[in-house]
Every structure is written in structure tokens, then in C-alpha cells.
Design an enzyme around this catalytic site. Sequence first.
Site, PDB file in Angstrom:
ATOM      1  N   HIS A  66      40.964  44.694  34.696  1.00  0.00           N
ATOM      2  CA  HIS A  66      39.718  45.897  35.274  1.00  0.00           C
ATOM      3  C   HIS A  66      39.554  46.645  35.187  1.00  0.00           C
ATOM      4  O   HIS A  66      38.504  48.158  34.744  1.00  0.00           O
ATOM      5  CB  HIS A  66      39.269  45.639  36.306  1.00  0.00           C
ATOM      6  CG  HIS A  66      38.931  44.276  37.161  1.00  0.00           C
ATOM      7  ND1 HIS A  66      37.628  44.302  37.759  1.00  0.00           N
ATOM      8  CD2 HIS A  66      39.075  43.166  36.912  1.00  0.00           C
ATOM      9  CE1 HIS A  66      36.664  43.182  37.303  1.00  0.00           C
ATOM     10  NE2 HIS A  66      37.749  41.939  37.550  1.00  0.00           N
ATOM     11  N   VAL A  70      37.025  49.856  32.361  1.00  0.00           N
ATOM     12  CA  VAL A  70      36.427  50.705  33.654  1.00  0.00           C
ATOM     13  C   VAL A  70      36.578  51.731  33.103  1.00  0.00           C
ATOM     14  O   VAL A  70      38.318  52.496  33.420  1.00  0.00           O
ATOM     15  CB  VAL A  70      35.696  50.192  34.752  1.00  0.00           C
ATOM     16  CG1 VAL A  70      34.816  51.417  35.589  1.00  0.00           C
ATOM     17  CG2 VAL A  70      35.243  49.209  34.865  1.00  0.00           C
ATOM     18  N   PRO A 160      32.560  42.290  32.599  1.00  0.00           N
ATOM     19  CA  PRO A 160      31.574  41.139  31.595  1.00  0.00           C
ATOM     20  C   PRO A 160      31.030  40.594  33.381  1.00  0.00           C
ATOM     21  O   PRO A 160      31.941  40.491  34.018  1.00  0.00           O
ATOM     22  CB  PRO A 160      33.096  40.738  31.111  1.00  0.00           C
ATOM     23  CG  PRO A 160      33.607  41.950  30.474  1.00  0.00           C
ATOM     24  CD  PRO A 160      33.857  42.842  31.473  1.00  0.00           C
ATOM     25  N   HIS A 190      41.827  32.911  32.424  1.00  0.00           N
ATOM     26  CA  HIS A 190      41.081  32.091  33.398  1.00  0.00           C
ATOM     27  C   HIS A 190      41.856  30.279  33.927  1.00  0.00           C
ATOM     28  O   HIS A 190      41.301  30.102  34.046  1.00  0.00           O
ATOM     29  CB  HIS A 190      39.904  31.480  33.504  1.00  0.00           C
ATOM     30  CG  HIS A 190      39.048  32.368  33.995  1.00  0.00           C
ATOM     31  ND1 HIS A 190      37.903  32.775  33.220  1.00  0.00           N
ATOM     32  CD2 HIS A 190      39.271  34.156  34.263  1.00  0.00           C
ATOM     33  CE1 HIS A 190      36.903  33.912  33.200  1.00  0.00           C
ATOM     34  NE2 HIS A 190      38.089  34.645  34.100  1.00  0.00           N
TER      35      HIS A 190
END
EC number: 1.11.1.7
Length: 321
Positions: A66, A70, A160, A190
Site C-alpha cells: 500500500h 500510493v 488496485p 494472497h
Amino acid sequence: MATSACQGLLLMALVAAVLSTASGTLQYDFYSYSCPKAEEAIRNATVKIISEDRTMGAALVRLFFHDCFVKGCDASILLDQSNSNPQPEKLAIPLRGYDAVNTIKAAVEAVCPNVVSCADILAYAARDSAMVTGGFTFAMPGGRRDGLGSDLSDIPANIPSPSMNVQDLATRFGAKGLSTLDLVALSGAHSFGQTHCSFVTPRLYPTLDKAMDRAFGDALQKVCPRRGGGGTVLDNNRVTDPNALSNQYYKNVIARQVMFTSDQTLMSDAGTAKMVQDNADDPVGWMARFAGAMVKMGGIEVLTGDQGEIRSFCGARNNAS
């Protein structure tokens, strides 16, 4: 033991080749003179944190992702709300691991104050999380500086979405200089971690997504009711160890036993479906691809040299209100 050692050597050789293509502004062993024990301090603190709570490995990797997507890898995700940052990124998404990063930062500050950036701590901690939870390690360059701002309005155009199709995912990753191969490799994260029912229920109601295994979907409907259960926490991997980083994710994708549209969509394109199969069949190959993609991601829009600052506390700018 010999097989394991050979696999380790192969992985490191493949990743070494990737390092030469990483951002030229970052350097391997960056703190060898300014803080020789920096990476050791980060590794020891990270190992201790995950040994006490196995879910923290995935949390630290997710924070790194993250942060980099960003504003680049500048620790903007760590800034708390303040007068100078009234709407920081962390208000937008309920992420875990902030206290863990503060603990790691304190361990490094005890060794050499005001030398190691929070952005580098995130990168090294994510790398070391892979070591603890996945059993493999790789070199991560350093030299990132911490950013001066954080704005949650930057998130929608950069992070995303779990509802994206493969074409949109490839576009979003491509905008960050990452290839489709990187997209598929990083999706392996994941294989561990947690999510909330609110991110899964769009695939469960009003009817079960046809791309989801029926028995898997029926089980999810029992723990994620149509109403009132959105905050329930689920393991991303409901098939094997939910706290182990591995290529099990790709086997789950093939079996249609994954949480998000953004997971299952990898099978909708011939190219990404082939990558999924390759990663399912070759765990060592996936480790190398994952490591290489982590290094590439760690070079996104970094601040270096005199840019930004080295924060004394990861949640606040130096000398800022």
C-alpha cells in the site's frame, strides 16, 4: 538439506539479476557504513513480532504494498492525522501493522538514531516477513527517504481494487512500472493474510459467482451472511496454513477457491493463466519471481538523497504540527 540449499542458491542468483534492474537511486547494503546493524535490528524485531503473532507477516507485506502504490515507497501510509496531514492515507483503509512498525523503528533507533528511514524499514520488514513465513529470503536495496505528506484522496486512482478484472489490474500495475509477470507473482501474497466479508459478499449475493467453486462458496455464505456480517474477518487462504506465504495461492486460483474477483480473473486471460499454472507447478520459480517483483515494487517513485526526510517517529513528520 542439500536440495534446500540448492534451491536457496538458485533463488539468490535469480534475484541478484533482478537487483541490477532495480531503481538506480537505491543501493544494496545501503547502511553498511552509516548503520551496519540496521538490517539485523530490523530482522530481529520482525522475527520476534511474527513469532508472537503469525498474522503480522502478511500485515507487514500489505503495508509495504500500500505504501509503494500510493505516492511511491515513502512511508506515507504511516503518517497519522495532524494539522499538516488532516486526511492521511491510513484513514481510508483499515490496515494492521502500524504498532509493529513503530516497534521495529524503536529497535533501529536504539542502534543508530535518525539514520534509517521508515520507508526502508517497511521494505526490509516485508522482505524479512517473507523469510519468516515463506522460508526464503532475498536482497533488498535501501536508501529511501520518508515523504512529507499523505492524502487519502490519492488512494482510489492508485490501489488496485479486489473487484478489478485482469486488464484493469495490468493497467494499474503497468502505471507503476510493473509487468503482468510482476502482477501475478505479487498476487501470491494472497496465500496468507486476512480480509473482511464485505470484500467477498459481492461474489456471494444475490447469487454465487459462477467462477467460484460451489462448495467453497457455500462455506463462505455460512460465515458471511447477506446482511450484518460485513465486518467478519476471514483468512485469505481457507485451504492450507493461512499464515504461510507460499505458492498455494495459485493452486487455490486453479481450484476456484479464492476470495476476490481480482484473484479469479487471472484465469480469464491465456497469458496470466499460464503464469498461474507455472507458479503452481514450480514453488522455487515463484519465490524468485515474487522476490524480484518485491524489489521492483520497492523502487516505485522513491525519494532519495536530500529529498524528504528521515523521520524520528514513523507516524509524524519531523517538526510538524
